[in-house]
Each structure stands twice: as C-alpha cells, then as structure tokens.
Design an enzyme around this catalytic site. Structure first.
Site, PDB file in Angstrom:
ATOM      1  N   LYS A 261      37.909  36.794  27.975  1.00  0.00           N
ATOM      2  CA  LYS A 261      36.908  37.346  28.874  1.00  0.00           C
ATOM      3  C   LYS A 261      37.681  37.680  30.148  1.00  0.00           C
ATOM      4  O   LYS A 261      37.847  36.824  31.020  1.00  0.00           O
ATOM      5  CB  LYS A 261      35.800  36.326  29.137  1.00  0.00           C
ATOM      6  CG  LYS A 261      34.617  36.872  29.919  1.00  0.00           C
ATOM      7  CD  LYS A 261      33.539  35.810  30.060  1.00  0.00           C
ATOM      8  CE  LYS A 261      32.374  36.329  30.895  1.00  0.00           C
ATOM      9  NZ  LYS A 261      31.555  37.316  30.157  1.00  0.00           N
TER      10      LYS A 261
ATOM     11  N   GLU B  64      35.497  40.063  25.451  1.00  0.00           N
ATOM     12  CA  GLU B  64      34.107  40.075  25.916  1.00  0.00           C
ATOM     13  C   GLU B  64      34.014  40.717  27.290  1.00  0.00           C
ATOM     14  O   GLU B  64      34.719  40.341  28.227  1.00  0.00           O
ATOM     15  CB  GLU B  64      33.548  38.651  25.970  1.00  0.00           C
ATOM     16  CG  GLU B  64      32.081  38.630  26.373  1.00  0.00           C
ATOM     17  CD  GLU B  64      31.580  37.221  26.634  1.00  0.00           C
ATOM     18  OE1 GLU B  64      30.741  37.063  27.543  1.00  0.00           O
ATOM     19  OE2 GLU B  64      32.032  36.293  25.953  1.00  0.00           O
TER      20      GLU B  64
ATOM     21  N   ALA C  62      31.513  42.231  30.616  1.00  0.00           N
ATOM     22  CA  ALA C  62      30.589  41.618  31.567  1.00  0.00           C
ATOM     23  C   ALA C  62      29.377  42.527  31.689  1.00  0.00           C
ATOM     24  O   ALA C  62      29.525  43.724  31.951  1.00  0.00           O
ATOM     25  CB  ALA C  62      31.257  41.438  32.932  1.00  0.00           C
TER      26      ALA C  62
END
Length: 234
Positions: A39, A118, A120
C-alpha cells in the site's frame, strides 16, 4: 520477479479494499502461491514505538506469504486520516507518481507468484495538483481489480470506475462485490445480476458482512482463477 501484479481500487473510499486484498492474498496462499503486497501511500496511520503504522498495511502483511519489512509494504505513511495529497501537504511532503512507480517496481522484483498494489480511495484520488493515483497502474501497465460496495448507487459508481480504467488504457481484471456493513441493500440480487452482465469483467466473488472479521471465511467466497490461471479445484 512477481509473475502477476494487479492494482486494487475502489469505487470510493471505505469500500473494503484492504479486506478484499487480504482475502485474495489468503486465497492465493491456499493455492500454494507466493504472494507480496503493498500500500504505497497510507493516510490515517497511528504512532507506535516503531513509527507510523497503518492497519490496512498491517492486514496485508498478515496475509501475504512473503516476509517484508513494514517500510516496503507501506513506504509512505501519513498520520491524518484525510485525502493522501492533503495529508502529505500537512506533513510537509510531496507525493509523486514517479516515486511510487519506482517503489512498486522495486517490490515487483521480489520472487512471487502474485502481487497486489492497493490504492487509496477511488480511481481519481489526487496525488498532487497534476497527478492522480491512476498514474501508478497506468505507468506499470497493470490489470485492475475493482472493489464494489453493495449499497445504493453502486451500479453507477462501478460502471463509471470501469469506464475510467479502460479510458486510461488498462484492463479490468475482475471485480469483487463487498458488503461493507451489516445493512443489506434493497434489490441486492438484481443489482448483482446487472453488474455481472455489464461490468465486462469477471466477478471474483461476493463477500458477506462479518461482525468479526475472518479473512479465511471471506477467502472461501472468492474465485481468483481469472487472476492466477489456476482452477479452484487444484
């Protein structure tokens, strides 16, 4: 090098991207695949004795098979739980797609069968005044997984997100329907039927709401063969 890498986005924020990502990682591990995830930017991090940590990044670390330092999974950790570009401004930092692409490419060199990146919020979340998060998967040429929350308005949001992804020259590799809370939307089956007929990409699963999060149980609801090329029977 990671054999298959996908970018996970949502139709909005708070739709369950991290839960879906963790469930995909768990399912891949059940198929004996080596997995990594990252992330790149996380806002809403908490101060710990070891520095800022984000619960979504920690969830990814818990369910991927390979062991990585936190800083590789979440290299840009921001404390305020607000839009990343605003959180970065408040922290005196600047986000750029070029830097995130470099960070992602570094992790993509790790030996793995499946890698997830991933995002946001949604597809057009800004990084700065000129760039959105979509620049990262576009630069890397990644297939995209869309997380669709089962709630009023999701058809419009899902179709617009898929349209924007394809407009940017990328492929929607699949989508996951997620129930982000205990509320059951009206006409849920009709909504799912419409999405399955119009998204132009495979539905990888429909995840139920669980009061007590159980990634193993959610992983059992997924079919990730379109992502891995491996039959669920294997």
């Amino acid at each position: 090098m990671a054999r298959r890498t996908y970018f996970v986005t949502g139709t909005d924020t708070e739709v369950g991207k991290s839960i879906v990502s963790a469930s995909i990682l768990r399912k891949a591990a059940d198929l004996s695949l080596r997995t990594v995830a990252m992330k790149p930017v996380a806002s809403g991090c908490e101060q710990t004795p070891d520095g800022l940590k984000n619960e979504d990044a920690l969830l990814l670390m818990e369910h991927m098979t390979e062991v990585l330092p936190y800083e590789q999974v979440n290299p840009i950790a921001l404390e305020p739980a607000i839009a990343p570009h605003v959180a970065a401004q408040q922290a005196g930092r600047k986000l750029s797609a070029q830097r995130m692409v470099g960070l992602a490419r570094g992790l993509m060199m790790k030996p793995a069968d499946l890698m997830l990146i991933e995002g946001a919020g949604g597809w057009r979340v800004p990084l700065n005044d000129r760039e959105t998060y979509a620049r990262l998967p576009a630069e890397l040429g990644l297939g995209v997984i869309i997380v669709v929350p089962l709630r009023l308005g999701c058809i419009n949001h899902a179709l617009l997100t898929a349209e924007a992804i394809r407009h940017d020259g990328l492929t929607v590799a699949g989508w996951v329907a997620n129930r982000p809370d205990e509320t059951v939307m009206s006409c849920e089956e009709e909504t799912l039927d419409f999405l399955k007929g119009h998204m132009g990409a495979p539905c990888l699963g429909v995840l139920p709401w669980l009061a007590n999060l159980d990634i193993n149980a959610l992983a059992a609801e997924l079919d990730i063969a379109p992502l891995t090329g491996i039959s669920p029977q294997i």
